[in-house]
Structures are given as structure tokens and as C-alpha cells.
Design a protein around this motif. Structure first.
Motif, PDB file in Angstrom:
ATOM      1  N   ALA A 134     156.430 -20.776  -7.316  1.00 27.80           N
ATOM      2  CA  ALA A 134     156.021 -20.013  -6.132  1.00 27.80           C
ATOM      3  C   ALA A 134     157.231 -19.420  -5.425  1.00 27.80           C
ATOM      4  N   GLU A 135     158.321 -20.200  -5.368  1.00 21.65           N
ATOM      5  CA  GLU A 135     159.545 -19.700  -4.741  1.00 21.65           C
ATOM      6  C   GLU A 135     160.138 -18.545  -5.538  1.00 21.65           C
ATOM      7  N   GLU A 136     160.130 -18.701  -6.882  1.00 18.76           N
ATOM      8  CA  GLU A 136     160.643 -17.619  -7.733  1.00 18.76           C
ATOM      9  C   GLU A 136     159.808 -16.355  -7.564  1.00 18.76           C
ATOM     10  N   GLN A 137     158.483 -16.517  -7.521  1.00 18.42           N
ATOM     11  CA  GLN A 137     157.614 -15.359  -7.328  1.00 18.42           C
ATOM     12  C   GLN A 137     157.853 -14.721  -5.968  1.00 18.42           C
ATOM     13  N   ARG A 138     158.090 -15.577  -4.971  1.00 19.31           N
ATOM     14  CA  ARG A 138     158.361 -15.047  -3.632  1.00 19.31           C
ATOM     15  C   ARG A 138     159.665 -14.239  -3.623  1.00 19.31           C
ATOM     16  N   LEU A 139     160.702 -14.799  -4.273  1.00 11.51           N
ATOM     17  CA  LEU A 139     161.983 -14.097  -4.330  1.00 11.51           C
ATOM     18  C   LEU A 139     161.857 -12.787  -5.106  1.00 11.51           C
ATOM     19  N   LEU A 140     161.104 -12.841  -6.247  1.00 11.83           N
ATOM     20  CA  LEU A 140     160.899 -11.618  -7.020  1.00 11.83           C
ATOM     21  C   LEU A 140     160.141 -10.574  -6.209  1.00 11.83           C
ATOM     22  N   ALA A 141     159.138 -11.046  -5.475  1.00 13.18           N
ATOM     23  CA  ALA A 141     158.366 -10.126  -4.634  1.00 13.18           C
ATOM     24  C   ALA A 141     159.244  -9.521  -3.549  1.00 13.18           C
ATOM     25  N   GLU A 142     160.105 -10.361  -2.944  1.00 17.79           N
ATOM     26  CA  GLU A 142     161.008  -9.854  -1.912  1.00 17.79           C
ATOM     27  C   GLU A 142     162.005  -8.858  -2.504  1.00 17.79           C
ATOM     28  N   LYS A 143     162.537  -9.202  -3.712  1.00  9.50           N
ATOM     29  CA  LYS A 143     163.481  -8.302  -4.368  1.00  9.50           C
ATOM     30  C   LYS A 143     162.818  -6.970  -4.703  1.00  9.50           C
ATOM     31  N   LYS A 144     161.593  -7.066  -5.253  1.00  9.23           N
ATOM     32  CA  LYS A 144     160.862  -5.857  -5.602  1.00  9.23           C
ATOM     33  C   LYS A 144     160.569  -5.022  -4.358  1.00  9.23           C
ATOM     34  N   ALA A 145     160.163  -5.717  -3.290  1.00 14.98           N
ATOM     35  CA  ALA A 145     159.871  -5.008  -2.045  1.00 14.98           C
ATOM     36  C   ALA A 145     161.126  -4.335  -1.495  1.00 14.98           C
ATOM     37  N   ALA A 146     162.272  -5.064  -1.596  1.00 10.00           N
ATOM     38  CA  ALA A 146     163.524  -4.490  -1.114  1.00 10.00           C
ATOM     39  C   ALA A 146     163.924  -3.267  -1.940  1.00 10.00           C
ATOM     40  N   GLU A 147     163.772  -3.391  -3.285  1.00 17.09           N
ATOM     41  CA  GLU A 147     164.106  -2.263  -4.157  1.00 17.09           C
ATOM     42  C   GLU A 147     163.188  -1.079  -3.883  1.00 17.09           C
ATOM     43  N   GLU A 148     161.901  -1.376  -3.706  1.00 18.10           N
ATOM     44  CA  GLU A 148     160.960  -0.300  -3.402  1.00 18.10           C
ATOM     45  C   GLU A 148     161.285   0.346  -2.063  1.00 18.10           C
ATOM     46  N   LYS A 149     161.722  -0.479  -1.115  1.00 15.46           N
ATOM     47  CA  LYS A 149     162.090   0.050   0.196  1.00 15.46           C
ATOM     48  C   LYS A 149     163.307   0.959   0.092  1.00 15.46           C
ATOM     49  N   VAL A 150     164.317   0.469  -0.689  1.00 18.30           N
ATOM     50  CA  VAL A 150     165.525   1.289  -0.872  1.00 18.30           C
ATOM     51  C   VAL A 150     165.182   2.591  -1.577  1.00 18.30           C
ATOM     52  N   THR A 151     164.351   2.474  -2.634  1.00 16.77           N
ATOM     53  CA  THR A 151     163.949   3.677  -3.374  1.00 16.77           C
ATOM     54  C   THR A 151     163.186   4.641  -2.471  1.00 16.77           C
ATOM     55  N   ALA A 152     162.282   4.074  -1.669  1.00 17.45           N
ATOM     56  CA  ALA A 152     161.492   4.918  -0.767  1.00 17.45           C
ATOM     57  C   ALA A 152     162.386   5.584   0.283  1.00 17.45           C
ATOM     58  N   GLU A 153     163.333   4.790   0.818  1.00 14.31           N
ATOM     59  CA  GLU A 153     164.245   5.352   1.816  1.00 14.31           C
ATOM     60  C   GLU A 153     165.131   6.430   1.198  1.00 14.31           C
ATOM     61  N   LYS A 154     165.574   6.168  -0.040  1.00 17.76           N
ATOM     62  CA  LYS A 154     166.414   7.161  -0.720  1.00 17.76           C
ATOM     63  C   LYS A 154     165.618   8.430  -0.989  1.00 17.76           C
ATOM     64  N   ALA A 155     164.388   8.239  -1.482  1.00 19.13           N
ATOM     65  CA  ALA A 155     163.533   9.395  -1.751  1.00 19.13           C
ATOM     66  C   ALA A 155     163.233  10.161  -0.464  1.00 19.13           C
ATOM     67  N   LYS A 156     162.986   9.409   0.593  1.00 19.14           N
ATOM     68  CA  LYS A 156     162.703  10.044   1.879  1.00 19.14           C
ATOM     69  C   LYS A 156     163.922  10.816   2.379  1.00 19.14           C
ATOM     70  N   GLY A 157     165.110  10.179   2.194  1.00 16.22           N
ATOM     71  CA  GLY A 157     166.338  10.857   2.608  1.00 16.22           C
ATOM     72  C   GLY A 157     166.559  12.147   1.850  1.00 16.22           C
ATOM     73  N   GLU A 158     166.328  12.070   0.522  1.00 13.34           N
ATOM     74  CA  GLU A 158     166.493  13.277  -0.290  1.00 13.34           C
ATOM     75  C   GLU A 158     165.460  14.337   0.089  1.00 13.34           C
ATOM     76  N   LYS A 159     164.242  13.880   0.339  1.00 12.79           N
ATOM     77  CA  LYS A 159     163.192  14.827   0.726  1.00 12.79           C
ATOM     78  C   LYS A 159     163.523  15.474   2.077  1.00 12.79           C
ATOM     79  N   ASP A 160     163.965  14.635   3.015  1.00 10.12           N
ATOM     80  CA  ASP A 160     164.330  15.184   4.321  1.00 10.12           C
ATOM     81  C   ASP A 160     165.469  16.182   4.191  1.00 10.12           C
ATOM     82  N   LYS A 161     166.432  15.827   3.334  1.00  6.99           N
ATOM     83  CA  LYS A 161     167.573  16.718   3.149  1.00  6.99           C
ATOM     84  C   LYS A 161     167.128  18.031   2.502  1.00  6.99           C
ATOM     85  N   THR A 162     166.256  17.904   1.487  1.00  5.40           N
ATOM     86  CA  THR A 162     165.747  19.107   0.829  1.00  5.40           C
ATOM     87  C   THR A 162     164.954  19.968   1.798  1.00  5.40           C
ATOM     88  N   ASP A 163     164.141  19.291   2.615  1.00  3.86           N
ATOM     89  CA  ASP A 163     163.353  20.029   3.606  1.00  3.86           C
ATOM     90  C   ASP A 163     164.245  20.752   4.597  1.00  3.86           C
TER      91      ASP A 163
END
Length: 388
Positions: free
Chosen positions: A122-151
Motif C-alpha cells: 500500500a505504501e509503494e502504491q501510494r508513493l507510485l501514485a504520488e510520483k505519477k501525480a507529481a510527474e503529471e503535474k509537472v507535465t501539465a504545468e510544462k504543457a500549460k507554460g508552453e501553451k501560454d507562451k505560444t498563445d
């Protein structure tokens, strides 16, 4: 009869004892008293000896004693057996209790281990979920930054109008050609290849000097020496296979890359995503230069999407190109050699601008040693250029 004799003798004995006492008290002659006593005693003994005894009892006495002994032995054996049975039962109960306790302990340990394993998973799954969420957040923020910059870029019309992003001040060492300079970056000298543009060659080992190559170099020299020099990296790779930095170059905040394209001294080329941040304004600047027919666009079919057609320039002139600011409208007076797919060079070699041009004549490429072979076209270093 025997009982009578026994009674008489007993009575005589009593009488004798009494007579002795009386004789002693009243001083009766001792002899007489002793005789009476003796006779009485004899009668008593005779009566006792003559008392009848049961012969059956006498004959059964040993058997009875033996039976009693056997019974006692049997009783003792039963008691001993009962004790042993009780002891064995107690031992069995004790062993069963110990076994039960051991089983309960094993079950408890197994349950604890399973709970610990489940907790760990359960702890490993929690850490993986947190890592995945963090990566998705970074990816989303990066994509948003690029989109904002493009806009922002689209809204402003050109990247240059907004200014560059993340400029790094550098020190100029020298100008190498129209699209390459040497700078001091992070404490060491490094070459910088301008992103998204290409200028004619000035000192290529095979091509030599191409038309407008010297003009592009001199204009580049003038620009990079004209103020504060800065570079900007894009989001992709920062170096090429030769170790050169890949960057956009600015002087006092103005794009040198775009200026060279605007003045007809460079073409838009080497477009490799994601390093395309300023592609849109460069392409627009190229359209304007083409419309004005200045610099490399002043000679028909000289500058193409695949490179510059033709070999060495026969009449290069440092003053033939427009060296003014963007949009001055000047044009080159130099006439380059006729555009061809290949131009024989000295020593019997053939020159092709790129593999596309070479394959028009040699569809399957050429081996090392062939007059048309160029090392830069042998990208996989297998001594065969432009193979399919």
C-alpha cells in the motif's frame, strides 16, 4: 469340656492370686499360697491349650494371606496404572496445549507478516501514485507554460516583439561565419551554431566560398560586435553532434538570427522540433526578403529549401550585399554561378549540397573514395554516403 477346664483354670488363677495377696497381708504361710497358685496356673494353661481351634481356618490361612497379598499387589498395580494413565493424559494435554499455542503463534506471525506486506504494498502504491501525480503535474504545468507562451507569441504576432525568453549574457571571442560564432560560456570557449537559419559557406573544405557567404559573415560580425551579446536556448537539445551550442543570438535584445533572414543573408533551415520557438517570425521575415529579392534571393534558384545551389563564388564582394538594418530594401549585385545539382571541383571531385541532390544522380548513394563522397553525408560512419 475344654472350655470348662479353661474356666476352672482361669478361676483358679484368680483365686490363687487373691490368696497370695491375702497371705501376704495376713501372713498366711507362703508355701500353701504358692501351691494354690501353681495348681491354678497349671489348670489355666491346660485350659488354654485345650481350647478347640477351627481346622478349616488353619488350612486356609496361608491361601488367605496369599490372596490378600495378591489383592494388595493388584491394587497397587491399578493405582500405579491409574497414575501412569493420569500422567500420560496430563502430558498429552500439555503437548496438545503447546501445539495449539505454537499453531496460534505461527498463525499470528503469518497474519502479521501478511499485514506488513499489505502495508508495504500500500505504501509503494501510494508513493507510485504520488510520483505519477507529481510527474503529471509537472507535465501539465510544462504543457500549460508552453501553451501560454505560444498563445502570447500568437497574440503578439512575432516572438521578437515579446522579447526572448531566458537570455544568458556571453562574451564574444570571434565570428566564424554567417551563422556561427565563438563565445565564452560557463568559463570556456565554445562555438555557437545559430538555430533555425543557414548562411552560405565561406571556407568549406569541399565547397569553398559560396556567393553571399562573405557578406553574411561580415554582417554577422558587425551585429554581434554592436552591443550586449546574449544567447537563448530552446526547450530541445542544446548541442549538436559536433559539440556546438545550439542557440538564438541577440544583441541589445534584438535577434541576430532574424535580422540575417530579414536582410536576405540567411535562409530558414534545419528545423528540428522542439527547437522551433521562433520559427514563425523567421519564416515571415524570409517571405519579406524573398518578396524584395535581396541577398540570396536576388539570384533565381540559388537558395532552396534544401540548401544553396552552386559551388565557389567567382566574384565575391564584401559590399555587394545589403548590410543595413532589417527591411532596408537593399539587394545584392553579385551574380553567382548558374544553379546546378553538382559542380565539379578541383581534383575531379563532385559536389552536392545534400543527399537529396546527390541521389538525383546516384540513387543508391556513393562509397568512400567516390568523387561525390562527403563525410558529412555519411552520418552513420559506415564509409557510404546517402545510402537508402
Amino acid at each position: 469340656m475344654d472350655l470348662l477346664l479353661f474356666a476352672i483354670g482361669f478361676i483358679g488363677l484368680i483365686v490363687g492370686v487373691i490368696l497370695l495377696l491375702i497371705a501376704a497381708i495376713r501372713k498366711v504361710p507362703k508355701k500353701k499360697a504358692g501351691m494354690i497358685t501353681g495348681v491354678s496356673f497349671v489348670l489355666f494353661v491346660a485350659g488354654i491349650s485345650m481350647t478347640p481351634v477351627d481346622e478349616t481356618e488353619q488350612s486356609n490361612a496361608p491361601a488367605t494371606a496369599l490372596k490378600q497379598d495378591s489383592q494388595q499387589e493388584a491394587k497397587k498395580a491399578e493405582e500405579q496404572e491409574a497414575k501412569e494413565v493420569t500422567k500420560k493424559k496430563e502430558e498429552e494435554e500439555k503437548a496438545a496445549e503447546e501445539q495449539r499455542v505454537a499453531k496460534e503463534k505461527v498463525a499470528a506471525e503469518k497474519k502479521a507478516a501478511e499485514e506488513e506486506l499489505a502495508k508495504k504494498k500500500a505504501e509503494e502504491q501510494r508513493l507510485l501514485a504520488e510520483k505519477k501525480a507529481a510527474e503529471e503535474k509537472v507535465t501539465a504545468e510544462k504543457a500549460k507554460g508552453e501553451k501560454d507562451k505560444t498563445d502570447r507569441l500568437k497574440k503578439a504576432g512575432t516572438a521578437s516583439s515579446l522579447g526572448a525568453i531566458g537570455l544568458t549574457p556571453v562574451q564574444l571571442v570571434k565570428t566564424i561565419d554567417g551563422d556561427t560564432i565563438k563565445i565564452v560560456f560557463e568559463g570556456k570557449e565554445q562555438n555557437v551554431r545559430y538555430l533555425l537559419i543557414d548562411t552560405p559557406e565561406t571556407n568549406h573544405p569541399r565547397i569553398g566560398k559560396q556567393p553571399f557567404g562573405e557578406e553574411a559573415k561580415e554582417r554577422n560580425r558587425a551585429l554581434v560586435n554592436g552591443g550586449k551579446l546574449e544567447i537563448e536556448f530552446d526547450i530541445g537539445q542544446r548541442t549538436d553532434k559536433y559539440g556546438r551550442l545550439l542557440a538564438y543570438v541577440y544583441v541589445d535584445g534584438k535577434s541576430v538570427n532574424e535580422t540575417l533572414v530579414e536582410e536576405g543573408l540567411a535562409r530558414v533551415a534545419y528545423v528540428y522540433p522542439p527547437n522551433t520557438r521562433h520559427l514563425d517570425p523567421y519564416e515571415k521575415a524570409q517571405v519579406r526578403a524573398k518578396a524584395k529579392k535581396i541577398g540570396i534571393w536576388s539570384v533565381e534558384n540559388y537558395a532552396t529549401h534544401s540548401g544553396f545551389n552552386g559551388g565557389k563564388s567567382t566574384t565575391p564582394s564584401s559590399g555587394s550585399s545589403n548590410s543595413g538594418s532589417s527591411g532596408s530594401g537593399g539587394s545584392s549585385n553579385t551574380t553567382p554561378p548558374p544553379a546546378t545539382n553538382s559542380a565539379p571541383a578541383s581534383g575531379g571531385t563532385e559536389f552536392f549540397q545534400n543527399c537529396t541532390e546527390l541521389r538525383k544522380k546516384y540513387p543508391n548513394g556513393v562509397p568512400k573514395g567516390h568523387p561525390a563522397y562527403q563525410a558529412k553525408m555519411d552520418r552513420d560512419k559506415d564509409d557510404f554516403a546517402c545510402e537508402r
